[in-house]
Design an enzyme around this catalytic site. Structure first.
Site, PDB file in Angstrom:
ATOM      1  N   LYS A   1      -7.526   3.674 -19.430  1.00 28.13           N
ATOM      2  CA  LYS A   1      -8.177   4.078 -20.552  1.00 28.13           C
ATOM      3  C   LYS A   1      -6.654   3.785 -21.775  1.00 28.13           C
ATOM      4  O   LYS A   1      -6.312   2.665 -21.801  1.00 28.13           O
ATOM      5  CB  LYS A   1      -8.285   5.597 -20.892  1.00 28.13           C
ATOM      6  CG  LYS A   1      -9.506   6.047 -19.760  1.00 28.13           C
ATOM      7  CD  LYS A   1     -10.666   5.156 -19.991  1.00 28.13           C
ATOM      8  CE  LYS A   1     -11.905   5.584 -19.033  1.00 28.13           C
ATOM      9  NZ  LYS A   1     -11.848   5.578 -17.564  1.00 28.13           N
TER      10      LYS A   1
ATOM     11  N   ARG B   1       0.950  -1.323   0.133  1.00 30.74           N
ATOM     12  CA  ARG B   1      -0.074  -0.018   0.064  1.00 30.74           C
ATOM     13  C   ARG B   1       0.926   1.270  -0.004  1.00 30.74           C
ATOM     14  O   ARG B   1       0.448   2.089  -0.578  1.00 30.74           O
ATOM     15  CB  ARG B   1      -1.038  -0.039   1.433  1.00 30.74           C
ATOM     16  CG  ARG B   1      -1.746   1.478   1.346  1.00 30.74           C
ATOM     17  CD  ARG B   1      -3.145   1.063   2.283  1.00 30.74           C
ATOM     18  NE  ARG B   1      -2.637   0.536   3.583  1.00 30.74           N
ATOM     19  CZ  ARG B   1      -2.390   1.422   4.661  1.00 30.74           C
ATOM     20  NH1 ARG B   1      -2.346   2.669   4.147  1.00 30.74           N
ATOM     21  NH2 ARG B   1      -1.905   0.910   5.948  1.00 30.74           N
TER      22      ARG B   1
ATOM     23  N   TYR C   1     -15.670  15.644 -16.614  1.00 31.44           N
ATOM     24  CA  TYR C   1     -16.238  13.992 -16.584  1.00 31.44           C
ATOM     25  C   TYR C   1     -17.157  14.144 -15.452  1.00 31.44           C
ATOM     26  O   TYR C   1     -17.008  14.595 -14.163  1.00 31.44           O
ATOM     27  CB  TYR C   1     -15.067  13.360 -16.395  1.00 31.44           C
ATOM     28  CG  TYR C   1     -15.374  11.856 -16.105  1.00 31.44           C
ATOM     29  CD1 TYR C   1     -16.136  10.994 -16.770  1.00 31.44           C
ATOM     30  CD2 TYR C   1     -14.937  11.183 -14.660  1.00 31.44           C
ATOM     31  CE1 TYR C   1     -16.623   9.751 -16.435  1.00 31.44           C
ATOM     32  CE2 TYR C   1     -15.480  10.081 -14.480  1.00 31.44           C
ATOM     33  CZ  TYR C   1     -16.007   9.273 -15.187  1.00 31.44           C
ATOM     34  OH  TYR C   1     -16.480   7.860 -14.819  1.00 31.44           O
TER      35      TYR C   1
ATOM     36  N   ASP D   1      -6.728  16.565 -15.898  1.00 36.00           N
ATOM     37  CA  ASP D   1      -7.067  15.350 -16.336  1.00 36.00           C
ATOM     38  C   ASP D   1      -6.949  15.234 -17.855  1.00 36.00           C
ATOM     39  O   ASP D   1      -7.514  15.674 -18.605  1.00 36.00           O
ATOM     40  CB  ASP D   1      -8.675  15.112 -15.987  1.00 36.00           C
ATOM     41  CG  ASP D   1      -9.008  13.469 -16.266  1.00 36.00           C
ATOM     42  OD1 ASP D   1      -8.332  12.755 -16.992  1.00 36.00           O
ATOM     43  OD2 ASP D   1     -10.073  13.105 -15.757  1.00 36.00           O
TER      44      ASP D   1
END
Length: 391
Positions: free
Chosen positions: A208, A55, A108, A183
């Site tokens: 993506k 993590r 978005y 973004d």
């Protein structure tokens, strides 16, 4: 070194024996052992020391972070479990109750939803701007109380294809002391590198184009200044939105072909946009490199290609849009974008369902709008599929 070469030669540290594997090894370990308590304690100090717990850091994940920082021209990166994990991680680490954000209006839907939630639950003020005017942004800063801490933009807006005036807005943000986050998921580093234009933080949904094969869920934030990365990192560790090593490995596998894939995505999308614009049953086509698009001049100046996402408004409204996405045969009806296969969806009822009618209208999303993530198939097969679905 050209980006195409850098994409092929991803970050891959040598093995202890001195040789280096051509493929980045997958280190699927949740924890790492130490010889002494002091060594373990020292490794907990920051993001770049020995690996302790995945993590907090992992060799495969760090290879992805180093690769993305190199592609974007940043000083460092943090990999996340998803694109929304990256966006939420940055927002939650940089904002506190009562702070103000200036954001591009056409965002978005997931980003819009997070900002709305922060406004409702924590009193974060959000001022929306068009993204086309530096003067509008400067007024928003001058009139804001408190002064904005963050500017949120997108390289290519989803699904309208708007391209914000990144050079002007980012320069103004630097001048006014406002941290900027862009973004760039729809552009990838192949088409635009916002840090080179003045951005402080660039976020990606690595799901993506970066991975490109519809088999990864991931995200990343790349930082222009390493001090900012170090300030964000502790909060992201606390949130637990860390990247999975296997997802990072899959993304690293996809990155070497990114420039080739983006070239074909852009070429196919440009052909389809031109042909759709000539049809009587199509009211409007939204593609930034299509002459007549509101962002055409900016897109030509900012982007190295028009991208692989286009949207078009059908004359029959909502019913026509929903019928079209159910009739395609080569393209698939599915969420997401940026994979090698073409996908279609109806934003008003899916990706932007969080927006009410007024917000949809303000974002330029009509009831009959169809979004198409154009893949790398033969373009004539894609066009024949579109024509039969329109009949």
């Amino acid at each position: 070194m050209e980006l195409g070469t850098r994409a092929v030669h991803v970050a891959n540290p040598p093995l202890e024996q001195g040789s280096s594997p051509l493929s980045v090894p997958l280190v699927q370990s949740s924890a790492f052992a130490f010889a002494s308590a002091d060594e373990l304690a020292g490794a907990m100090a920051g993001p770049d020391g020995p690996y302790v717990y995945s993590r907090r850091g992992n060799p495969t994940v760090r290879a992805l972070e180093t690769t993305l920082a190199g592609l974007e021209g940043g000083s460092g990166a943090i990999a996340f479990a998803s694109g929304m994990g990256a966006i939420s991680g940055v927002l939650l680490s940089r904002l506190k109750p009562g702070d103000r954000v200036v954001a591009q209006r056409c965002l978005y839907g997931g980003t819009y939803a997070v900002l709305s939630d922060l406004a409702a639950r924590y009193g974060v003020h959000v001022t929306y701007i068009s993204g086309d005017s530096v003067a509008e942004f400067e007024r928003a800063v001058a009139e804001a109380e408190p002064a904005p801490r963050l500017l949120v933009l997108e390289t290519i807006a989803n699904p309208t294809g708007q391209v914000a005036d990144l050079p002007g807005l980012l320069a103004a943000a630097r001048r006014l002391g406002v941290t900027s986050m862009v973004d760039s998921s729809l552009a990838s580093p192949v088409l635009c590198r916002p840090i080179e234009l003045g951005a402080d933080i660039v976020v990606h949904s690595t799901t993506k184009y970066l991975s490109g094969h519809s088999d990864v869920l991931g995200g990343a934030a790349v930082f222009a200044d390493d001090a900012l990365r170090r300030a964000v990192w502790p909060r992201t560790v606390e949130l637990g939105a860390c990247a999975d090593p296997f997802a990072a490995w899959l993304t690293l596998r996809g990155i070497p072909t990114l420039p080739l894939r983006m070239r074909q995505h852009c070429a196919n999308a440009a052909v389809l946009a031109e042909r759709l614009a000539a049809r009587d049953d199509v009211v409007a086509v939204h593609y930034p490199w299509l002459a007549g698009h509101p962002s055409y001049d900016t897109a030509r100046a900012v982007l190295a290609g028009g991208g692989g996402l286009l949207s078009f408004e059908l004359a029959g409204g909502r019913e026509a849009g929903r019928a079209f996405i159910e009739r395609v045969r080569v393209a698939r009806l599915a969420l997401s974008l940026g994979g090698v296969e073409s996908l279609v969806t109806h934003p008003a009822s899916t990706s932007h369902r969080e927006l009410d009618a007024d917000a949809l209208a303000a974002a330029g999303i009509g009831a009959g709008l169809v979004r198409m993530s154009v893949g790398i198939e033969a373009v004539e097969d894609l066009w024949d599929d579109i024509v039969q679905a329109l009949k």
